[in-house]
Design a protein around this motif. Sequence first.
Motif, PDB file in Angstrom:
ATOM      1  N   ALA A 155       0.840  -1.197   0.000  1.00  0.00           N
ATOM      2  CA  ALA A 155       0.000   0.000   0.000  1.00  0.00           C
ATOM      3  C   ALA A 155       0.872   1.243   0.000  1.00  0.00           C
ATOM      4  O   ALA A 155       1.902   1.295   0.681  1.00  0.00           O
ATOM      5  N   THR A 156       0.470   2.236  -0.783  1.00  0.00           N
ATOM      6  CA  THR A 156       1.162   3.527  -0.802  1.00  0.00           C
ATOM      7  C   THR A 156       0.120   4.633  -0.715  1.00  0.00           C
ATOM      8  O   THR A 156      -1.033   4.444  -1.105  1.00  0.00           O
ATOM      9  N   ARG A 157       0.549   5.787  -0.211  1.00  0.00           N
ATOM     10  CA  ARG A 157      -0.376   6.911  -0.043  1.00  0.00           C
ATOM     11  C   ARG A 157       0.168   8.174  -0.690  1.00  0.00           C
ATOM     12  O   ARG A 157       1.354   8.465  -0.592  1.00  0.00           O
ATOM     13  N   TRP A 158      -0.727   8.914  -1.339  1.00  0.00           N
ATOM     14  CA  TRP A 158      -0.408  10.283  -1.725  1.00  0.00           C
ATOM     15  C   TRP A 158      -1.444  11.235  -1.127  1.00  0.00           C
ATOM     16  O   TRP A 158      -1.415  12.431  -1.364  1.00  0.00           O
TER      17      TRP A 158
ATOM     18  N   ASN B 104       3.549   6.998  -3.384  1.00  0.00           N
ATOM     19  CA  ASN B 104       3.672   6.047  -4.489  1.00  0.00           C
ATOM     20  C   ASN B 104       4.790   6.409  -5.462  1.00  0.00           C
ATOM     21  O   ASN B 104       5.050   5.672  -6.416  1.00  0.00           O
ATOM     22  N   ASP B 105       5.466   7.538  -5.220  1.00  0.00           N
ATOM     23  CA  ASP B 105       6.594   7.949  -6.068  1.00  0.00           C
ATOM     24  C   ASP B 105       7.954   7.612  -5.453  1.00  0.00           C
ATOM     25  O   ASP B 105       8.983   7.732  -6.123  1.00  0.00           O
ATOM     26  N   ILE B 106       7.978   7.207  -4.207  1.00  0.00           N
ATOM     27  CA  ILE B 106       9.247   7.039  -3.496  1.00  0.00           C
ATOM     28  C   ILE B 106      10.173   6.043  -4.186  1.00  0.00           C
ATOM     29  O   ILE B 106      11.357   6.333  -4.417  1.00  0.00           O
ATOM     30  N   GLU B 107       9.667   4.859  -4.514  1.00  0.00           N
ATOM     31  CA  GLU B 107      10.527   3.848  -5.133  1.00  0.00           C
ATOM     32  C   GLU B 107      11.077   4.338  -6.468  1.00  0.00           C
ATOM     33  O   GLU B 107      12.237   4.074  -6.808  1.00  0.00           O
TER      34      GLU B 107
ATOM     35  N   ALA C 162      11.679  15.767  -5.961  1.00  0.00           N
ATOM     36  CA  ALA C 162      10.430  15.880  -5.202  1.00  0.00           C
ATOM     37  C   ALA C 162       9.857  17.276  -5.382  1.00  0.00           C
ATOM     38  O   ALA C 162      10.590  18.272  -5.354  1.00  0.00           O
ATOM     39  N   MET C 163       8.562  17.347  -5.559  1.00  0.00           N
ATOM     40  CA  MET C 163       7.895  18.640  -5.653  1.00  0.00           C
ATOM     41  C   MET C 163       7.872  19.312  -4.281  1.00  0.00           C
ATOM     42  O   MET C 163       7.904  18.646  -3.241  1.00  0.00           O
ATOM     43  N   GLY C 164       7.779  20.639  -4.276  1.00  0.00           N
ATOM     44  CA  GLY C 164       7.724  21.367  -3.015  1.00  0.00           C
ATOM     45  C   GLY C 164       6.508  21.022  -2.186  1.00  0.00           C
ATOM     46  O   GLY C 164       6.514  21.163  -0.959  1.00  0.00           O
ATOM     47  N   ASN C 165       5.452  20.546  -2.836  1.00  0.00           N
ATOM     48  CA  ASN C 165       4.223  20.139  -2.151  1.00  0.00           C
ATOM     49  C   ASN C 165       4.230  18.657  -1.785  1.00  0.00           C
ATOM     50  O   ASN C 165       3.215  18.118  -1.333  1.00  0.00           O
ATOM     51  N   ALA C 166       5.372  17.995  -1.962  1.00  0.00           N
ATOM     52  CA  ALA C 166       5.460  16.553  -1.693  1.00  0.00           C
ATOM     53  C   ALA C 166       5.337  16.255  -0.207  1.00  0.00           C
ATOM     54  O   ALA C 166       5.623  17.100   0.652  1.00  0.00           O
TER      55      ALA C 166
ATOM     56  N   ILE D 249      13.972  11.494   0.635  1.00  0.00           N
ATOM     57  CA  ILE D 249      14.767  10.563  -0.182  1.00  0.00           C
ATOM     58  C   ILE D 249      15.149  11.162  -1.538  1.00  0.00           C
ATOM     59  O   ILE D 249      15.834  10.513  -2.328  1.00  0.00           O
ATOM     60  N   ALA D 250      14.712  12.379  -1.814  1.00  0.00           N
ATOM     61  CA  ALA D 250      14.926  12.974  -3.135  1.00  0.00           C
ATOM     62  C   ALA D 250      16.359  13.476  -3.319  1.00  0.00           C
ATOM     63  O   ALA D 250      17.011  13.910  -2.368  1.00  0.00           O
TER      64      ALA D 250
END
Length: 269
Positions: free
Chosen positions: A170-173, A213-216, A226-230, A237-238
């Motif tokens: 499971a991943t969350r945004w 869901n973008d981390i991997e 990573a966006m500033g709103n991430a 991790i960016a």
Amino acid sequence: MVKAIFFDVDGTLLRFNEETIPDSILESLHCLKSNGIKVFVASGRSYAQIKRVTDFPFDGFVASNGALGIDAHGKVLYKSSIPYIDLFNLVQYLESRPSAFCISYMTEEGVFANDINELLEHHYSLIHIPLPEKRPLLELLRSKVFQLTAYITPEQEKTIIDNIMVNCVATRWHDDFADINNQRYNKATGVAFWLRYYGIGKRDTMAFGDGGNDIEMLKYVKYGVAMGNARQEVKDIAYHVTAEVEEAGVVQALKYFNLLQEEDGLITL
């Protein structure tokens, strides 16, 4: 030298209060392509949902959080579904707890839900897509399911992943829901597929994202932005953190990496 860039959609290319990708972003993407850089989408959306917001000629699509790889002409090149046993276990769990939570899910036929509640309505209004068709819970077992979205708390998520859908991740945004996929596939595996397909090395890659869901994916490529709103765990991790989507963070990062100049000409790293 950057040869391939992968972009998340919502919160990255697309602002949450808009229904189409801004022209300024599209112009930047055209500049990248005109200079030989492959441009891809890597999204939690289905392919049809991606096409609702843009008809830009991407070189490929990583859809449903990596469950589907689709070429520029709409042909599915690979697909990965949630194991049937996990869906069966989930149906049993929800049948014994009818009011536990609401789910929506993506199949080859479309996007469906076992119920429509306020959390689901808010999710779909956030990204400006039509509500899914409501179907009986047992219909979940009649098709291959590429992605399931559960409108659950983090505590419920742990219960589901640890005990019910043990072959999934499971991943969350967003705090209100979690995307659930086959644990063997994610956006990073989708990126890896396209790199093999085009013969591009990892050292020549970049990706943009803002959600869990973008981390991997951001960890997999050479330059993860990573966006500033991430979410904070994404920023942590960016390789680089750019401005928010409202401030054209994608364009600012492309300029930071000297991939986009003020006069819209491109140079390489």
